[in-house]
Scaffold this active site. Structure first.
Site, PDB file in Angstrom:
ATOM      1  N   TYR A 240     -67.559 -32.897  27.771  1.00 37.65           N
ATOM      2  CA  TYR A 240     -67.598 -34.282  28.235  1.00 37.65           C
ATOM      3  C   TYR A 240     -66.984 -35.209  27.201  1.00 37.65           C
ATOM      4  CZ  TYR A 240     -69.570 -38.877  29.322  1.00 37.65           C
ATOM      5  OH  TYR A 240     -69.726 -40.211  29.568  1.00 37.65           O
ATOM      6  N   GLY A 241     -67.456 -35.121  25.961  1.00 35.97           N
ATOM      7  CA  GLY A 241     -66.914 -35.966  24.905  1.00 35.97           C
ATOM      8  C   GLY A 241     -65.449 -35.682  24.634  1.00 35.97           C
TER       9      GLY A 241
END
Length: 407
Positions: A240-241
């Site tokens: 996600y990051g």
């Protein structure tokens, strides 16, 4: 002369026999006498002639109705949509993911501030109920439109930008669960990174020059020192990051050779809802285990789920649970709106957004119990993969960075 007027002018000629049914491929003929019937000295209209006249009237009426329908639904003949042209004094904002939790609150705020709003969402994570709420609140023509579309479809994205005159884009659309991203990373790279590239390409092609990008503190990963600032190195530790950072990198690289106004907002744990209760967070049942602790806690209090699962009790904090910065969604939306107002052509603004005060997950759970009056059952489990050691600690760093926006 319009099609409608032409049809109406032709109607009398049609009824007088100057325009014949044969012109419209009605080729069936009948053999009949031209002499009227007579009974007791009275003349009667030939039934065959009467039937032909009725057919002509019906056909002519149908023709006029067809012409009116064509005029009504023809894009080239109908009035242009207010969304398709720029209007002085009105900012038309495209809100991607506007049916989602944060996006719907942003759309509400923009509409309250008299902006024109177009929401694009494929409803994979968004809620159609939020769209209906907004439509009921702002039914006036030219205020709000909803387009059901997938930002991963290049043709659909180009069509949206071709048919609408946007002044700015607030890009919220994204899948956004850390745990899910570790299980299905390709979904996150497609949905976040690839889709952002398509939006950026469409903006460049259609001369839309203001972008407010919804990013995340997950791009920082596990920082070596605190407090985190906008200059803290970005080393994400989950897909996600990483996907968000890749999208940021694409935006910043493109900006080097453009005059686009860019604002990137990196924020932390969002909670809360519209103070009047019109909108809120409504995660899909199958995604509840990946969702925010706030939604999970209130679902447990309402009996929607059988208790609350808190993941991770081995963090180096006072009570062993993760410390996070919980920012109210209305404050977060305020930051986006102020960022839109402050965006300048050719400039980039990058801001961390939070309260500047961290709270542990256990503290949040206890506050939820007090607020609801329900003794929520809590199961403490091992931490999720991809969680940072001091996840989303906000003790000192964020709010000061937003002074330039005069929040």
């Amino acid at each position: 002369m319009t099609i409608e007027n032409t049809a109406i002018l032709l109607l009398p000629q049609f009824l007088r026999g100057r325009i014949h049914l044969q012109m419209f491929n009605f080729t069936k003929s009948r053999t009949r006498s031209n002499r009227p019937s007579s009974l007791g000295g009275m003349d009667f209209v030939d039934p065959v002639k009467k039937s032909g006249l009725v057919r002509k009237i019906i056909f002519a009426t149908s023709l006029v109705a067809l012409c009116i329908t064509i005029i009504k639904f023809s894009p080239s003949l109908s009035s242009p949509s207010p969304f398709s042209s720029h209007e002085a004094g009105i900012t038309h904002v495209l809100v991607t993911g506007g049916a989602g939790y944060i996006g719907s609150h942003a759309a509400l705020r923009l509409l309250k501030d008299s902006h024109r709003v177009t929401i694009v969402d494929n409803l994979s994570r968004g809620n159609l109920g939020a769209i209906k709420v907004l439509q009921n609140l702002f039914p006036e023509p030219g205020r709000l439109q909803f387009i059901y579309a997938d930002l991963g479809d290049p043709k659909a994205v180009n069509k949206i930008f071709s048919e609408n005159a946007f002044d700015a884009v607030m890009h919220f659309a994204a899948v956004a669960y850390v745990g899910e991203s570790t299980l299905d990373p390709l979904k996150y790279y497609h949905n976040i990174t690839s889709n952002t590239l398509l939006v950026l390409e469409a903006m460049a092609a259609h001369n839309v020059n203001t972008l407010i990008y919804s990013s995340t503190c997950a791009t920082y990963g596990e920082p070596d020192k605190m407090p985190i600032t906008e200059e803290t190195p970005q080393h994400p530790i989950n897909p996600y990051g990483t996907a968000k950072k890749m999208a940021e990198d694409i935006i910043l690289d493109f900006h080097k050779n453009s005059d686009m106004a860019v604002m990137i907002l990196r924020y932390f744990n969002v909670i809360g809802s519209d103070p009047e209760g019109r909108l809120g967070e409504a995660p899909r049942p199958e995604l509840r285990e990946h969702g925010r602790i706030s939604a999970a806690c209130f679902d447990a209090a309402r009996g929607i789920t059988d208790g609350l699962k808190v993941r991770g009790t081995d963090y180096k904090t006072t009570d062993g649970t993760c410390i996070r910065d919980y920012i109210d969604v209305t404050d977060l939306v305020d930051a986006h709106v102020k960022a839109l107002a402050k965006a300048q052509p050719g400039e980039v603004g990058i801001y961390n957004v939070g309260t500047g005060h961290g709270r542990s997950v256990k503290e949040f759970v206890e506050a939820c119990k007090r607020a609801t009056g329900v003794s929520v059952k809590v199961d403490y489990l091992p931490r999720r993969p991809g969680r940072v050691e001091m996840a989303k600690v906000a003790s000192q760093w964020i709010w000061e960075s937003l002074k330039g926006l005069k929040l």
